[in-house]
Scaffold this motif. Sequence first.
Motif, PDB file in Angstrom:
ATOM      1  N   SER A   1      26.832  40.325  55.015  1.00 36.86           N
ATOM      2  CA  SER A   1      25.650  40.328  55.893  1.00 36.86           C
ATOM      3  C   SER A   1      26.013  40.765  57.307  1.00 36.86           C
ATOM      4  CB  SER A   1      25.009  38.934  55.939  1.00 36.86           C
ATOM      5  OG  SER A   1      25.785  38.046  56.719  1.00 36.86           O
ATOM      6  N   ARG A   2      27.295  40.634  57.655  1.00 40.48           N
ATOM      7  CA  ARG A   2      27.783  41.087  58.969  1.00 40.48           C
ATOM      8  C   ARG A   2      28.354  42.497  58.891  1.00 40.48           C
ATOM      9  NH1 ARG A   2      28.939  36.747  62.745  1.00 40.48           N
ATOM     10  NH2 ARG A   2      29.949  38.356  63.991  1.00 40.48           N
ATOM     11  N   GLY A   3      28.168  43.157  57.736  1.00 45.27           N
ATOM     12  CA  GLY A   3      28.638  44.535  57.595  1.00 45.27           C
ATOM     13  C   GLY A   3      30.126  44.651  57.376  1.00 45.27           C
ATOM     14  N   LEU A   4      30.765  43.566  56.911  1.00 42.93           N
ATOM     15  CA  LEU A   4      32.208  43.582  56.675  1.00 42.93           C
ATOM     16  C   LEU A   4      32.475  43.817  55.184  1.00 42.93           C
ATOM     17  CD1 LEU A   4      33.060  40.405  58.796  1.00 42.93           C
ATOM     18  CD2 LEU A   4      33.239  42.795  59.520  1.00 42.93           C
ATOM     19  N   PRO A   5      33.107  44.926  54.814  1.00 43.11           N
ATOM     20  CA  PRO A   5      33.412  45.178  53.399  1.00 43.11           C
ATOM     21  C   PRO A   5      34.264  44.027  52.860  1.00 43.11           C
ATOM     22  CG  PRO A   5      33.969  47.078  54.759  1.00 43.11           C
ATOM     23  CD  PRO A   5      33.676  45.960  55.691  1.00 43.11           C
ATOM     24  N   THR A   6      33.919  43.532  51.681  1.00 43.36           N
ATOM     25  CA  THR A   6      34.569  42.327  51.160  1.00 43.36           C
ATOM     26  C   THR A   6      34.901  42.468  49.678  1.00 43.36           C
ATOM     27  OG1 THR A   6      33.256  41.014  52.723  1.00 43.36           O
ATOM     28  CG2 THR A   6      34.299  39.808  50.934  1.00 43.36           C
ATOM     29  N   ALA A   7      36.062  41.965  49.308  1.00 46.99           N
ATOM     30  CA  ALA A   7      36.445  41.833  47.898  1.00 46.99           C
ATOM     31  C   ALA A   7      36.832  40.377  47.687  1.00 46.99           C
ATOM     32  CB  ALA A   7      37.620  42.745  47.572  1.00 46.99           C
ATOM     33  N   ALA A   8      36.373  39.763  46.582  1.00 47.85           N
ATOM     34  CA  ALA A   8      36.620  38.336  46.354  1.00 47.85           C
ATOM     35  C   ALA A   8      37.528  38.132  45.145  1.00 47.85           C
ATOM     36  CB  ALA A   8      35.296  37.606  46.158  1.00 47.85           C
ATOM     37  N   TYR A   9      38.392  37.128  45.244  1.00 50.86           N
ATOM     38  CA  TYR A   9      39.345  36.809  44.170  1.00 50.86           C
ATOM     39  C   TYR A   9      39.312  35.302  43.925  1.00 50.86           C
ATOM     40  CZ  TYR A   9      41.025  41.313  45.867  1.00 50.86           C
ATOM     41  OH  TYR A   9      41.095  42.622  46.290  1.00 50.86           O
ATOM     42  N   ALA A  10      39.369  34.914  42.648  1.00 50.18           N
ATOM     43  CA  ALA A  10      39.275  33.501  42.274  1.00 50.18           C
ATOM     44  C   ALA A  10      40.620  32.788  42.372  1.00 50.18           C
ATOM     45  CB  ALA A  10      38.712  33.369  40.862  1.00 50.18           C
ATOM     46  N   SER A  11      41.689  33.535  42.568  1.00 52.22           N
ATOM     47  CA  SER A  11      43.008  32.898  42.673  1.00 52.22           C
ATOM     48  C   SER A  11      43.967  33.790  43.444  1.00 52.22           C
ATOM     49  CB  SER A  11      43.585  32.633  41.276  1.00 52.22           C
ATOM     50  OG  SER A  11      43.953  33.860  40.665  1.00 52.22           O
ATOM     51  N   ALA A  12      45.031  33.164  43.946  1.00 51.87           N
ATOM     52  CA  ALA A  12      46.076  33.921  44.633  1.00 51.87           C
ATOM     53  C   ALA A  12      46.734  34.895  43.671  1.00 51.87           C
ATOM     54  CB  ALA A  12      47.116  32.949  45.209  1.00 51.87           C
ATOM     55  N   GLU A  13      46.902  34.450  42.421  1.00 54.17           N
ATOM     56  CA  GLU A  13      47.522  35.320  41.417  1.00 54.17           C
ATOM     57  C   GLU A  13      46.708  36.604  41.214  1.00 54.17           C
ATOM     58  OE1 GLU A  13      48.753  31.083  40.232  1.00 54.17           O
ATOM     59  OE2 GLU A  13      47.006  32.077  41.107  1.00 54.17           O
ATOM     60  N   ASP A  14      45.362  36.443  41.175  1.00 48.05           N
ATOM     61  CA  ASP A  14      44.494  37.625  40.994  1.00 48.05           C
ATOM     62  C   ASP A  14      44.661  38.602  42.167  1.00 48.05           C
ATOM     63  OD1 ASP A  14      43.533  36.608  38.660  1.00 48.05           O
ATOM     64  OD2 ASP A  14      41.537  36.079  39.433  1.00 48.05           O
ATOM     65  N   PHE A  15      44.708  38.051  43.381  1.00 45.88           N
ATOM     66  CA  PHE A  15      44.845  38.914  44.556  1.00 45.88           C
ATOM     67  C   PHE A  15      46.188  39.635  44.559  1.00 45.88           C
ATOM     68  CE2 PHE A  15      46.493  39.271  48.974  1.00 45.88           C
ATOM     69  CZ  PHE A  15      45.750  40.386  49.326  1.00 45.88           C
ATOM     70  N   LEU A  16      47.263  38.885  44.294  1.00 47.36           N
ATOM     71  CA  LEU A  16      48.598  39.505  44.316  1.00 47.36           C
ATOM     72  C   LEU A  16      48.745  40.556  43.220  1.00 47.36           C
ATOM     73  CD1 LEU A  16      50.816  36.388  45.068  1.00 47.36           C
ATOM     74  CD2 LEU A  16      50.343  38.307  46.604  1.00 47.36           C
ATOM     75  N   ALA A  17      48.062  40.344  42.097  1.00 50.34           N
ATOM     76  CA  ALA A  17      48.111  41.338  41.010  1.00 50.34           C
ATOM     77  C   ALA A  17      47.418  42.629  41.427  1.00 50.34           C
ATOM     78  CB  ALA A  17      47.465  40.769  39.756  1.00 50.34           C
ATOM     79  N   ALA A  18      46.396  42.506  42.284  1.00 47.56           N
ATOM     80  CA  ALA A  18      45.648  43.689  42.722  1.00 47.56           C
ATOM     81  C   ALA A  18      46.276  44.350  43.953  1.00 47.56           C
ATOM     82  CB  ALA A  18      44.199  43.297  43.039  1.00 47.56           C
ATOM     83  N   TRP A  19      47.109  43.589  44.706  1.00 49.78           N
ATOM     84  CA  TRP A  19      47.701  44.096  45.954  1.00 49.78           C
ATOM     85  C   TRP A  19      48.676  45.238  45.680  1.00 49.78           C
ATOM     86  CZ3 TRP A  19      52.639  44.736  47.763  1.00 49.78           C
ATOM     87  CH2 TRP A  19      52.790  44.979  49.142  1.00 49.78           C
ATOM     88  N   THR A  20      48.655  46.231  46.560  1.00 49.55           N
ATOM     89  CA  THR A  20      49.666  47.298  46.555  1.00 49.55           C
ATOM     90  C   THR A  20      50.084  47.523  48.008  1.00 49.55           C
ATOM     91  OG1 THR A  20      48.259  49.227  46.993  1.00 49.55           O
ATOM     92  CG2 THR A  20      48.367  48.445  44.691  1.00 49.55           C
ATOM     93  N   PRO A  21      51.194  48.241  48.251  1.00 49.61           N
ATOM     94  CA  PRO A  21      51.584  48.505  49.646  1.00 49.61           C
ATOM     95  C   PRO A  21      50.513  49.264  50.438  1.00 49.61           C
ATOM     96  CG  PRO A  21      53.418  48.934  48.174  1.00 49.61           C
ATOM     97  CD  PRO A  21      52.220  48.692  47.299  1.00 49.61           C
ATOM     98  N   ALA A  22      49.574  49.902  49.725  1.00 48.99           N
ATOM     99  CA  ALA A  22      48.519  50.659  50.420  1.00 48.99           C
ATOM    100  C   ALA A  22      47.290  49.801  50.721  1.00 48.99           C
ATOM    101  CB  ALA A  22      48.097  51.854  49.566  1.00 48.99           C
ATOM    102  N   THR A  23      47.297  48.525  50.307  1.00 53.26           N
ATOM    103  CA  THR A  23      46.140  47.652  50.532  1.00 53.26           C
ATOM    104  C   THR A  23      45.894  47.476  52.025  1.00 53.26           C
ATOM    105  OG1 THR A  23      46.547  46.449  48.482  1.00 53.26           O
ATOM    106  CG2 THR A  23      45.173  45.357  50.110  1.00 53.26           C
ATOM    107  N   ARG A  24      44.632  47.659  52.422  1.00 52.88           N
ATOM    108  CA  ARG A  24      44.255  47.601  53.839  1.00 52.88           C
ATOM    109  C   ARG A  24      43.233  46.498  54.079  1.00 52.88           C
ATOM    110  NH1 ARG A  24      43.692  52.192  56.473  1.00 52.88           N
ATOM    111  NH2 ARG A  24      43.225  50.769  58.193  1.00 52.88           N
ATOM    112  N   GLY A  25      43.155  46.065  55.343  1.00 47.86           N
ATOM    113  CA  GLY A  25      42.150  45.084  55.736  1.00 47.86           C
ATOM    114  C   GLY A  25      42.783  43.796  56.199  1.00 47.86           C
ATOM    115  N   CYS A  26      42.236  42.655  55.752  1.00 44.54           N
ATOM    116  CA  CYS A  26      42.793  41.352  56.088  1.00 44.54           C
ATOM    117  C   CYS A  26      42.596  40.430  54.892  1.00 44.54           C
ATOM    118  CB  CYS A  26      42.128  40.767  57.339  1.00 44.54           C
ATOM    119  SG  CYS A  26      40.407  40.293  57.115  1.00 44.54           S
TER     120      CYS A  26
END
Length: 201
Positions: free
Chosen positions: A25-50
């Motif tokens: 709603s604030r115009g911030l692109p967002t991706a959501a993950y249900a666990s740390a494991e899910d996020f780390l599995a999707a992370w690559t050195p090219a991952t950008r943002g916060c």
Amino acid sequence: MNTPQAHLVDDDEAIRDALAWLFKSRGLPTAAYASAEDFLAAWTPATRGCVVLDMRMEGMSGLDCFDALLARSASLPVIFLTGHGDVPLAVAALKRGAFDFFEKPFNDNALATRVSEALAHDAQQHAAHASADSIKHRVLQLTPREHQIMEGILAGKYNKVIADELNISTRTVEVHRANLFEKMQVKTAVELANLLKSAPL
């Protein structure tokens, strides 16, 4: 994952959905993950943002996820969401490079503003890295002779002195100097020195 976005990691579906809605709603692109494991599995050195990271989750904790990111030399700004009892852990994480933390219950607008600042911080970091890489690439294009002449220029030596030291004509130094200035995309010795200061080789 290469598009700069807020990577929201929380195992509480209600909080995850509410924050995803808030950020979008604030115009911030967002991706959501249900666990740390899910996020780390999707992370690559090219991952950008916060990363907006819940401190306590089932399975891998937010702190463990932060450690894993540090181990991978990830430079993403990390904002922790923490309960009252975990504030000392969050403060310790700040000392180790986390961007910020918010104690629950937190102010939605303050969090969204901080996420926006973290995204801007990542963009600045990325631009600085890209600029440094570009400068290093230019230096790699120089011939060995141009390198020698660049060292002379950076030492503040006149063309004639450089020519005498390298046992070549002043005219040859002038030609190489012009070529290296063109390759480095500068017009003066001062510009060259400032450029190389911004990206130490």
